[in-house]
Design a protein around this motif. Structure first.
Motif, PDB file in Angstrom:
ATOM      1  N   ASN A  92      39.626  -2.441 -57.577  1.00  0.00           N
ATOM      2  CA  ASN A  92      40.025  -2.784 -58.949  1.00  0.00           C
ATOM      3  C   ASN A  92      39.004  -3.672 -59.662  1.00  0.00           C
ATOM      4  OD1 ASN A  92      42.044  -2.645 -61.060  1.00  0.00           O
ATOM      5  ND2 ASN A  92      42.490  -4.789 -60.647  1.00  0.00           N
ATOM      6  N   TYR A  93      37.974  -4.110 -58.929  1.00  0.00           N
ATOM      7  CA  TYR A  93      37.038  -5.077 -59.496  1.00  0.00           C
ATOM      8  C   TYR A  93      36.339  -4.550 -60.750  1.00  0.00           C
ATOM      9  CZ  TYR A  93      32.960  -8.085 -59.997  1.00  0.00           C
ATOM     10  OH  TYR A  93      32.003  -8.918 -60.516  1.00  0.00           O
ATOM     11  N   ASN A  95      37.325  -2.711 -62.993  1.00  0.00           N
ATOM     12  CA  ASN A  95      38.183  -2.643 -64.176  1.00  0.00           C
ATOM     13  C   ASN A  95      38.220  -3.967 -64.939  1.00  0.00           C
ATOM     14  OD1 ASN A  95      38.931   0.024 -63.572  1.00  0.00           O
ATOM     15  ND2 ASN A  95      40.586  -0.670 -62.221  1.00  0.00           N
ATOM     16  N   TYR A  96      38.160  -5.098 -64.189  1.00  0.00           N
ATOM     17  CA  TYR A  96      38.236  -6.394 -64.873  1.00  0.00           C
ATOM     18  C   TYR A  96      36.897  -7.115 -64.938  1.00  0.00           C
ATOM     19  CZ  TYR A  96      38.617  -8.474 -60.142  1.00  0.00           C
ATOM     20  OH  TYR A  96      38.409  -8.843 -58.826  1.00  0.00           O
ATOM     21  N   ILE A 395      42.496 -10.137 -63.246  1.00  0.00           N
ATOM     22  CA  ILE A 395      43.179  -9.016 -62.599  1.00  0.00           C
ATOM     23  C   ILE A 395      44.433  -8.634 -63.381  1.00  0.00           C
ATOM     24  CG2 ILE A 395      44.463  -8.325 -60.538  1.00  0.00           C
ATOM     25  CD1 ILE A 395      42.473 -10.043 -58.910  1.00  0.00           C
ATOM     26  N   VAL A 398      44.125  -6.635 -66.982  1.00  0.00           N
ATOM     27  CA  VAL A 398      43.880  -5.190 -67.141  1.00  0.00           C
ATOM     28  C   VAL A 398      45.053  -4.337 -66.686  1.00  0.00           C
ATOM     29  CG1 VAL A 398      41.392  -5.460 -66.944  1.00  0.00           C
ATOM     30  CG2 VAL A 398      42.746  -5.082 -64.873  1.00  0.00           C
ATOM     31  N   SER A 399      46.203  -4.957 -66.401  1.00  0.00           N
ATOM     32  CA  SER A 399      47.385  -4.221 -65.907  1.00  0.00           C
ATOM     33  C   SER A 399      46.980  -3.267 -64.777  1.00  0.00           C
ATOM     34  CB  SER A 399      48.030  -3.432 -67.056  1.00  0.00           C
ATOM     35  OG  SER A 399      48.439  -4.284 -68.084  1.00  0.00           O
ATOM     36  N   PRO A 400      46.571  -3.819 -63.644  1.00  0.00           N
ATOM     37  CA  PRO A 400      45.986  -3.001 -62.582  1.00  0.00           C
ATOM     38  C   PRO A 400      47.024  -2.128 -61.875  1.00  0.00           C
ATOM     39  CG  PRO A 400      46.354  -5.209 -61.789  1.00  0.00           C
ATOM     40  CD  PRO A 400      46.706  -5.222 -63.246  1.00  0.00           C
ATOM     41  N   ARG A 401      46.527  -1.280 -61.025  1.00  0.00           N
ATOM     42  CA  ARG A 401      47.407  -0.505 -60.153  1.00  0.00           C
ATOM     43  C   ARG A 401      47.743  -1.401 -58.965  1.00  0.00           C
ATOM     44  NH1 ARG A 401      46.667   3.050 -55.802  1.00  0.00           N
ATOM     45  NH2 ARG A 401      48.240   4.706 -55.688  1.00  0.00           N
ATOM     46  N   TRP A 402      48.926  -2.006 -59.031  1.00  0.00           N
ATOM     47  CA  TRP A 402      49.294  -3.021 -58.054  1.00  0.00           C
ATOM     48  C   TRP A 402      49.388  -2.451 -56.643  1.00  0.00           C
ATOM     49  CZ3 TRP A 402      48.532  -7.670 -59.667  1.00  0.00           C
ATOM     50  CH2 TRP A 402      48.734  -8.005 -60.994  1.00  0.00           C
ATOM     51  N   ASP A 404      47.182  -1.032 -55.152  1.00  0.00           N
ATOM     52  CA  ASP A 404      45.883  -1.242 -54.485  1.00  0.00           C
ATOM     53  C   ASP A 404      45.830  -2.561 -53.735  1.00  0.00           C
ATOM     54  OD1 ASP A 404      44.958   1.144 -55.469  1.00  0.00           O
ATOM     55  OD2 ASP A 404      43.980   0.260 -57.218  1.00  0.00           O
TER      56      ASP A 404
END
Length: 625
Positions: A92-93, A95-96, A395, A398-402, A404
């Protein structure tokens, strides 16, 4: 003095605020006078609490040695989990990464400054520091040139004439500086603020007395909504409305000189054009002035001749009404726009402000102020270190895919997010209070405990934004009748009181549904603690103190989890974000295992919290939080 001795003094409660170590009914001058006998003050303070048998310290018991081992292992691992989730190798890095920028710690070229509130404060620290030095020096120069006196000196007990002269000196300077400060911060919008302040002053002084309380609340809550809906009342929008009304609905904006003039005025918005988002704290001072004035009218004939006005306790400073002549428009503006506390507080009542203008508080001591400044600097350093190594806010941005993240990472990211929220509020509050202390006004400290040193919902509310809590008690909670659970009817009325208090608190923070939900959740989560206190009174367990302590600890762990939930909803992820995170935690069996481990560690932490408070009581300090 060694390093540990210095740190011990810096982190002593007396350094944080003398209100925590001296009763609010005790004038601080009596504490100073007792210093010749180094144990006199602590003995006098402890006498109140030590009428019952003292608890025995547990710090050197086998039980607590086990807890120390847990701390040594768990705390570094908690930091490691959050750091591991922030590595550049994490999926996810990328992305943010755009929200990260170069940092100053060697080997860490990036840092997290995604939070606009903290970023604004952080970027302006050099200018604020310069203002902290310049403002008090300018006051001294003002007193020397205008009044031909050195403001640093004061008799141990000034005469009434000298006290009035001191008030006039300080209030005149505060008034003049307030106007300049407003113009610099908000440009032409300063006149909008002064207009609101003038209307509120008229509510207090021009309306019939019996109408003042209701009119004050209606006006100021209305201002909160109007500021939100009006977006700061842009001059262009006002001109557009007027021109549309005058032209019968036909308008060509490009040819409207009135609209263009309004847009031109809006371009002079000062350093902080969005004044409306900073005005909420001023609303509290407006209400304080009006209600203090309203209550003073019933006590105009009251004269506390038995009190030394130069040595009042804090409670007396707040409850003793200012003189009729003190409720002038000049003093009102000086109080409402007092520069060190204008932007973020802490909150001080009008009565207390006027009292401190007349008589310099005995609590203002250079050595304590220096230690307080060092404590602020260490808190700032802690914030910077966390932001450089744990990118929790980026983190979440960006509303990540949790999915992950592991259950442990989800829990610790949420946990550290709460700490960053705590620190981003603590730092401005402490800086502005430090500025006020340097300038000669001693407002209440806003934060007593670290966010990780809270186990009670009720006590958490007392220790988080404490000046606002005390303000709410004086102006909302007590006038509504307080609380009592002696009967079902009293309990229902008390719950309604809490709901009304926290509804205002939520609306005051921001007019958003998630904050209303946060406020109501706080009340809802108070109920189990209140019920447990009634069902398991301490007096019934006096013969089994260890069992009672363990039972309380189990309930406290549940309280901690509920408080984390409420604050994550209100100030971090919202309801939907929290629901997604919880789903990620409980998606696999490992999530349940980690939660059980986390609760065990919380159990250890709560036991330490209990003993910290018992240690304070053995010193004669009971903060009830």
């Amino acid at each position: 003095m060694g390093v540990f001795s210095i740190l011990g003094n810096v982190y002593d409660l007396d350094t944080l605020d003398t209100r925590f170590t001296v009763s609010s009914t005790t004038p601080y001058k009596t504490v100073i006078e007792a210093r010749n006998d180094t144990t006199a003050a602590s003995k006098e303070r402890a006498a109140k609490w030590n009428s019952r048998p003292q608890s025995v310290s547990k710090w050197n018991t086998p039980e607590f040695y086990l807890y120390y081992v847990v701390f040594v292992l768990a705390v570094p691992y908690m930091f490691w989990i959050a750091y591991d989730a922030s590595k550049t190798t994490h999926p996810n890095y990328r992305n943010y990464e755009p929200y990260l920028s170069p940092g100053w710690i060697p080997g860490r070229k990036i840092k997290d400054a995604t939070d606009a509130q903290y970023r604004t404060f952080r970027n302006n620290i050099p200018y604020l520091a310069a203002l902290l030095i310049f403002h008090p020096l300018l006051r001294k120069l003002y007193n020397l040139v205008i009044y031909r006196v050195n403001s640093g000196g004061q008799a141990s007990r000034p005469t009434l004439e000298e006290a009035d002269q001191r008030l006039n000196q300080r209030a005149s300077f505060d008034f003049g500086f307030a106007i300049i400060y407003l113009l610099a911060l908000h440009g032409v919008s300063a006149f909008k603020i002064l207009g609101i302040l003038y209307l509120n002053y008229q509510v207090a002084t021009a309306l019939p007395r019996k109408m003042v309380p209701v009119a004050t609340w209606v006006f100021n809550i209305g201002i909160l909504f109007a500021n939100e809906l009006g977006k700061g009342y842009k001059f262009r929008n006002i001109a557009l409305f007027l021109w549309t009304f005058l032209s019968g609905g036909l308008i060509d904006e490009s040819n409207s000189s009135l609209v263009n003039w309004g847009a031109w005025l809006d371009s002079y918005g000062g350093l902080m054009g969005r004044w409306e988002i900073l005005f909420n704290i001023t609303v509290l001072r407006l209400i304080s002035f009006n209600l203090d004035y309203y209550w003073s009218l019933e006590r105009r004939s009251y004269s506390p001749v038995e009190l030394d006005p130069s040595s009042l306790s804090e409670r007396d400073r707040i409850s003793t009404p200012a003189q009729a002549k003190d409720f002038s428009f000049r003093n009102y503006i000086a109080y409402a726009i007092y520069a060190p506390l204008y932007l973020a507080g802490p909150i001080i009542t009008f009565n207390d402000y006027i009292s401190q203008l007349r008589y310099k508080p005995a609590t203002l001591e250079l050595s304590r102020t220096i230690r307080y400044g060092l404590r602020f600097a260490l808190a700032l350093l802690a914030m910077e270190i966390v932001l450089h190594y744990d990118y929790v806010q980026a983190i979440a941005k960006v509303s990540p895919r949790w999915a992950d993240y592991t259950a442990a990472q989800l829990c610790l990211l949420s946990y550290f997010n709460l700490h960053l929220i705590w620190l981003k509020l603590l730092l401005p509050w402490r800086f502005f209070r430090l500025w006020s202390l340097v300038d000669g006004i001693d407002p209440p400290e806003n934060m007593i405990r670290c966010v990780s040193n809270n186990w009670s919902t009720l006590a958490f509310w007392r220790s988080w934004h404490r000046s606002f809590y005390r303000w709410s008690l004086r102006y909302i909670y007590i006038p509504l009748g307080g609380s009592s659970f002696a009967s079902a009817r009293d309990a229902a009325r008390s719950i309604l009181t809490y709901v009304l208090v926290f509804t205002f608190v939520a609306l005051w923070h921001d007019i958003q549904l998630r904050l209303l939900i946060w406020g109501w959740l706080i009340v809802f989560f108070m109920l189990p603690e209140m019920a447990a206190g009634s069902l398991f009174p301490k007096r019934r367990w006096e013969s089994r103190p260890t069992t009672y302590r363990m039972l309380c600890c189990v309930g406290a762990v549940g309280n901690v989890l509920m408080m984390m939930t409420a604050n994550l909803v209100g100030f971090a992820f919202g309801v939907d974000g929290l629901r997604t995170i919880l789903a990620g935690i409980f998606e696999h069996f490992s999530g349940y295992v980690f939660l059980a481990l986390a609760c065990s560690i919380l159990f250890v932490g709560v036991q330490v919290m209990f003993e910290i408070r018992e240690s304070e009581i053995r010193r004669g300090i009971n903060l009830k939080c």
